[in-house]
Design a protein around this motif. Sequence first.
Motif, short mmCIF file in Angstrom:
data_model
loop_
_atom_site.label_atom_id
_atom_site.label_comp_id
_atom_site.label_asym_id
_atom_site.label_seq_id
_atom_site.Cartn_x
_atom_site.Cartn_y
_atom_site.Cartn_z
N UNK A 50 27.86 74.49 12.01
CA UNK A 50 26.40 74.56 12.11
C UNK A 50 25.99 74.70 13.58
N UNK A 51 24.74 75.07 13.77
CA UNK A 51 24.11 75.04 15.10
C UNK A 51 22.95 74.07 15.00
N UNK A 52 22.89 73.13 15.92
CA UNK A 52 21.86 72.10 15.82
C UNK A 52 21.31 71.67 17.16
N UNK A 53 20.45 70.66 17.12
CA UNK A 53 19.74 70.16 18.30
C UNK A 53 19.88 68.64 18.36
N UNK A 54 20.11 68.13 19.57
CA UNK A 54 20.18 66.68 19.77
C UNK A 54 18.78 66.14 20.05
N UNK A 55 18.42 65.07 19.36
CA UNK A 55 17.14 64.39 19.57
C UNK A 55 17.43 62.96 20.01
N UNK A 56 16.94 62.61 21.19
CA UNK A 56 17.16 61.27 21.73
C UNK A 56 15.82 60.65 22.15
N UNK A 57 15.81 59.35 22.32
CA UNK A 57 14.64 58.68 22.88
C UNK A 57 14.78 58.76 24.39
N UNK A 58 14.05 59.70 25.00
CA UNK A 58 14.25 60.00 26.41
C UNK A 58 12.98 59.74 27.22
N UNK A 59 13.16 59.14 28.40
CA UNK A 59 12.05 58.83 29.30
C UNK A 59 12.36 59.42 30.66
N UNK A 60 11.41 60.11 31.23
CA UNK A 60 11.61 60.74 32.54
C UNK A 60 11.64 59.69 33.66
N UNK A 61 12.48 59.95 34.65
CA UNK A 61 12.43 59.19 35.92
C UNK A 61 11.48 59.98 36.81
N UNK A 62 10.25 59.51 36.92
CA UNK A 62 9.22 60.27 37.62
C UNK A 62 9.45 60.31 39.12
N UNK A 63 9.31 61.51 39.68
CA UNK A 63 9.29 61.69 41.13
C UNK A 63 8.88 63.13 41.43
N UNK A 64 7.79 63.27 42.15
CA UNK A 64 7.30 64.61 42.46
C UNK A 64 7.12 64.83 43.95
N UNK A 65 7.60 63.89 44.79
CA UNK A 65 7.43 64.02 46.23
C UNK A 65 8.48 64.92 46.86
N UNK A 66 8.44 64.98 48.19
CA UNK A 66 9.43 65.77 48.92
C UNK A 66 10.62 64.92 49.29
N UNK A 256 21.16 58.23 18.47
CA UNK A 256 20.51 59.52 18.67
C UNK A 256 20.78 60.38 17.45
N UNK A 257 20.08 61.50 17.34
CA UNK A 257 20.16 62.33 16.14
C UNK A 257 20.65 63.74 16.48
N UNK A 258 21.38 64.30 15.53
CA UNK A 258 21.73 65.71 15.60
C UNK A 258 21.18 66.35 14.34
N UNK A 259 20.27 67.31 14.51
CA UNK A 259 19.61 67.94 13.36
C UNK A 259 20.00 69.41 13.29
N UNK A 260 20.18 69.89 12.08
CA UNK A 260 20.58 71.29 11.88
C UNK A 260 20.09 71.77 10.52
N UNK A 261 20.06 73.09 10.33
CA UNK A 261 19.68 73.67 9.05
C UNK A 261 20.90 74.17 8.30
N UNK A 262 20.90 73.93 6.99
CA UNK A 262 21.96 74.41 6.11
C UNK A 262 21.31 75.21 5.00
N UNK A 323 21.02 72.02 22.59
CA UNK A 323 21.37 72.98 21.53
C UNK A 323 22.88 73.14 21.54
N UNK A 324 23.51 72.86 20.41
CA UNK A 324 24.98 72.86 20.40
C UNK A 324 25.53 73.31 19.06
N UNK A 325 26.70 73.96 19.13
CA UNK A 325 27.45 74.30 17.92
C UNK A 325 28.32 73.11 17.54
N UNK A 326 28.39 72.81 16.26
CA UNK A 326 29.16 71.64 15.81
C UNK A 326 29.82 71.92 14.47
#
Length: 429
Positions: A50-66, A256-262, A323-326
Amino acid sequence: MDSRRSKRLMSAVIALLLLVYVGYQFYRTHHTDYKTETASYFTASDSLSVSGVAIRKETYVDYSGGGVVDYMVSTGDHIEKGGQVARVYATEAQATAQRNLESTESEIEKLKSLESAGVAYASDIDTVTDRINETLTGILSNTLSGDFTGASEKRDNILYLINEKQMIAGKVNNFDQRIKTLESRRDTYKSAAGSPEKKLVSPAAGYFVKDTDGLETAADYADAANITAAQVKALQSTAHAAKSGAAGKICGEYDWYFVCNVSADKGDTLGRLISGSGVQLNFPFVSSGTVPASVVAVNKSGSESAVVLECDRMDKALASIRNETAQIILGKYSGIRVSRDSVHFAEVTVPAKGKDGKTKEVKKNVMGVYVLNGSNIAFRQILPLFSTDSYVICEQNPGKDEVLTGSTVSLNDEVITEGTDLYDGKVVK
């Protein structure tokens, strides 16, 4: 006259054809060629690509400076909430000086540790030599696989081992001069590094990932079990782009989740993907190992179903996939492998108890193979565990009550894959 000759000629042709036919039948009966294949032990996987997508609970480490971001953790490292992710310096020279400072302090600490140990290593020179060789092999392996971080860590370790060997061999008594030189360098690096302009800390506990792709919030982690086939397609078609204003992200949950269509034509597979059942996931382009997973949901929508798989294992490689093949491995089967071309059905007579409790003989069709045993052909029953278009995996040691013929196929049996007029007890030349 011509009529008599025609009749004689016709009779001769018919006689010749009969002779050829009888000869062919005799040859077939007594000189049949058989092709065989040795029965062997084999393990097969029942899997679905299958070809699927990983879904995780992800939070950005914010930083926009130089400035220059100097990371203190690597992708895949676990970090606590509030833990330091990186330092921000005004210039690259400052960041480089800070890294050199830390490397120099580490070397000083190791040399002082060796001196304090002294002669405690005197009897371990062979052990240290073995560790040096093992570490060199590890560096080579890391380099070939592209793991340069691992190679760098082993490089620092091998310097320690070489110094340790020098102490054991008596080539050096102490490292005072080397330590003095390093301490001087340390002071120079410390002055050049100065202080960072800012420190970046983790907004949550979890696994750090340096790169972002813009899909961190594209799917609802809390509602992943209800994802549809259309939503999976949308995720797969979304272009990846680094998130502006982020210096990385934190995968905040072990699960975490790996979702795909069959598609619907995989009906047999879908029937086995039952919610709550366990499977194995293999990501051939990411890791050589398998990841245990459980089926959370199979959400049917038209001609496709969205399959939701939950995983609780995380490492550097898994933390980075999107996006990954599995391969979904539904099961593994081990037993005796025979060619599918060798499988036949034979009618056997077995005793059976009727409703009246009396035993009587009944006829049953059983699946099996014919094996060549010297000059004899014998029928051996098989009990299939798994099959493909080319082979069948059979149970190696079935229960006695399952074997209706009294014998089953065994390892190293010469199984007939090609031949005619096969039957149990036939004698061949």
